[in-house]
Design a protein around this motif. Sequence first.
Motif, mmCIF file in Angstrom:
data_model
loop_
_atom_site.group_PDB
_atom_site.id
_atom_site.type_symbol
_atom_site.label_atom_id
_atom_site.label_comp_id
_atom_site.label_asym_id
_atom_site.label_seq_id
_atom_site.Cartn_x
_atom_site.Cartn_y
_atom_site.Cartn_z
ATOM 1 N N THR A 196 39.876 21.352 51.936
ATOM 2 C CA THR A 196 39.617 22.508 52.802
ATOM 3 C C THR A 196 40.699 23.559 52.611
ATOM 4 O O THR A 196 40.411 24.766 52.500
ATOM 5 N N GLY B 137 40.154 25.233 49.376
ATOM 6 C CA GLY B 137 39.098 26.222 49.458
ATOM 7 C C GLY B 137 39.587 27.556 49.992
ATOM 8 O O GLY B 137 39.176 28.620 49.522
ATOM 9 N N ILE B 138 40.474 27.503 50.983
ATOM 10 C CA ILE B 138 41.056 28.749 51.512
ATOM 11 C C ILE B 138 41.872 29.450 50.425
ATOM 12 O O ILE B 138 41.787 30.681 50.256
ATOM 13 N N VAL C 86 39.514 31.222 47.961
ATOM 14 C CA VAL C 86 38.983 32.511 48.423
ATOM 15 C C VAL C 86 40.002 33.618 48.183
ATOM 16 O O VAL C 86 39.653 34.726 47.721
ATOM 17 N N SER D 258 33.161 32.633 45.985
ATOM 18 C CA SER D 258 33.315 32.231 47.390
ATOM 19 C C SER D 258 32.467 31.006 47.705
ATOM 20 O O SER D 258 32.895 30.108 48.447
ATOM 21 N N SER D 259 31.255 30.952 47.150
ATOM 22 C CA SER D 259 30.419 29.772 47.392
ATOM 23 C C SER D 259 31.042 28.521 46.774
ATOM 24 O O SER D 259 30.981 27.432 47.362
ATOM 25 N N ALA E 90 34.224 28.040 46.384
ATOM 26 C CA ALA E 90 35.373 27.714 47.227
ATOM 27 C C ALA E 90 34.939 26.898 48.443
ATOM 28 O O ALA E 90 35.588 25.919 48.826
ATOM 29 N N VAL E 91 33.822 27.290 49.054
ATOM 30 C CA VAL E 91 33.297 26.530 50.188
ATOM 31 C C VAL E 91 32.926 25.110 49.768
ATOM 32 O O VAL E 91 33.071 24.149 50.539
ATOM 33 N N GLY E 92 32.486 24.954 48.539
ATOM 34 C CA GLY E 92 32.053 23.650 48.057
ATOM 35 C C GLY E 92 33.162 22.668 47.767
ATOM 36 O O GLY E 92 32.887 21.465 47.605
ATOM 37 N N LEU F 44 25.444 26.929 48.501
ATOM 38 C CA LEU F 44 25.708 26.594 49.906
ATOM 39 C C LEU F 44 24.674 25.601 50.437
ATOM 40 O O LEU F 44 25.024 24.657 51.167
ATOM 41 N N TYR G 173 25.501 22.081 49.309
ATOM 42 C CA TYR G 173 26.636 21.467 49.994
ATOM 43 C C TYR G 173 26.218 20.853 51.329
ATOM 44 O O TYR G 173 26.613 19.729 51.666
#
Length: 537
Positions: free
Chosen positions: A125, A128-129, A132, A166-167, A169-171, A227, A230
């Motif tokens: 997590t 991921g930040i 971004v 960005s997607s 990174a969320v993954g 997204l 995920y």
Amino acid sequence: MGAWLFCTHNFRRSAVGQNGQCYTSHNQHLVNNQEILILLKNAIANLARGSSAAIVALFLPAFLTRSMSVQAYSTWSLVLQVSAYLGYLDFGIQTAVGRFVAQANEKGDAEHRDRIVSTAFATLTMAGILAVACSALTAYFWADLFSHMPSGLVDQARIAFLLVASSLAVGLPFSVFNGVFIGLQRNEVPASIIAVSRIISALCMILVVRRGGDLVSMGLFVAAINLASYFLQYGMYRKLCGGHRLSPGLVSIATGRELFDYCLSLSIWSFGMLLVTGLDLTIVGVVQFEAVAYYAVATSMITFIVGAQNAIFSSIVSPVAVLNARGDSRGLANVMISATRYGTFLLLLTGMPLVLFPRLILGLWVGEAYGVSGARLLQVLAAANIIRLSTTPYAMTLVGTGQQRLVILSPIIEGVTNLVISVGAGLVYGAVGVAVGTLVGAVVGVILHLSYNMQRTTSFDFRISDYVLDGLLRPSICAVPLVGYAYLLRCSNLSAWANPYLILSAAVATTGFLIWRYGLLGPERDRLRFRRLLGKA
């Protein structure tokens, strides 16, 4: 293929028990039908996932190259390539989760398993930040990085990149759930989700381009499908892993250190591979932007080889971890060398046509213009990946036994060699020079494995000479007749002095004989004879 990995690589005779279990005369390890079926199922699942990547890599460029300008396709290729760099912020944690979950379940230690998963999720997590933030910075300097890109495409590229990156990174934290499924030897779950999402994404790209959509529309669809996949992964985790706990209260510094210790060498491997293959297209975009599209289609074709090899042999990580927990060093050696032999057969089958007939294959696939400009690139990259990927089973065995920390120096040396030669030769010769850097790096990497890394491997008992002779040379010798025929067909007019079909028949027959006599080991031939006798009975 996967079912034989535990039972081959030796010249001593083996027997098949009445219940279908496999024994070796020098090895006390017993592999039962259930374990064989699980390994085979996981190999098939991983192959399906890799096949989806291969299908997309083969069919999507064939459409996009005919529907987009060379400049637009080059730009889209760079958007995807630079976005993919965020995947390196995984730091090998997904692989670590798979291994630790497999070992924890073998030992019945649910508490340790849940601490690993929770700590890994928290770590990714934060990654991921960071991803971004890196994406925003890269988008800001996009025009400076690719100064030769047409100005009309720069803004589209920035927005598309931000959406896709960005997607991804969320993954990053969601990849932990894939690791859990792999550790549980339920590879079919992430394989199905990934395969379906890739195919849907490709279909959306075709639809967008056919309707005249720009790069921003393409990026938006890719991000949305990422997204969705995920959240589907998380839903399957909740459904199939009801006894597992994922909680901030289980996050611990000690577990983080354990992950760090395991993942440090994997991160170095990833960094080395970034230098080896991840920067190639970006370097081409900097030194010769007009060749990006041709380099991209060549690397897309190589994705078929890489995807098949990694998909099949990543399935041995969890079984290897179990064998390692049992202390079965001989069984580990059998798995590794047998997998290397099968992998070499696969590499020769898929890679040699690309080396011998690159222009013909590219011309039929993406058009004659790409065949003319990309043939040499495909030829060099295919040869490089045949060489490099021959050691994939060895690398997977190291990961499964936790010995990847012993192999830190060679990925860096290979990566630096590749980067230096790619940049230097790229500035002089353009995209071809970048490809040559990849080839030289591959040769250096294999030499380092044989001369340095294998000397330090201790968890599984094998001789390097057996690895070379049985894992690499046996299948290579079997391929000589067909390779020779293909070379003659390419370089001369066979029909002027002989019947090409007669020569082809002789080459196929000779190859079949060599596979039976030298490609298969004694126990494998005995097993095939035994099954044939059972069939007659």
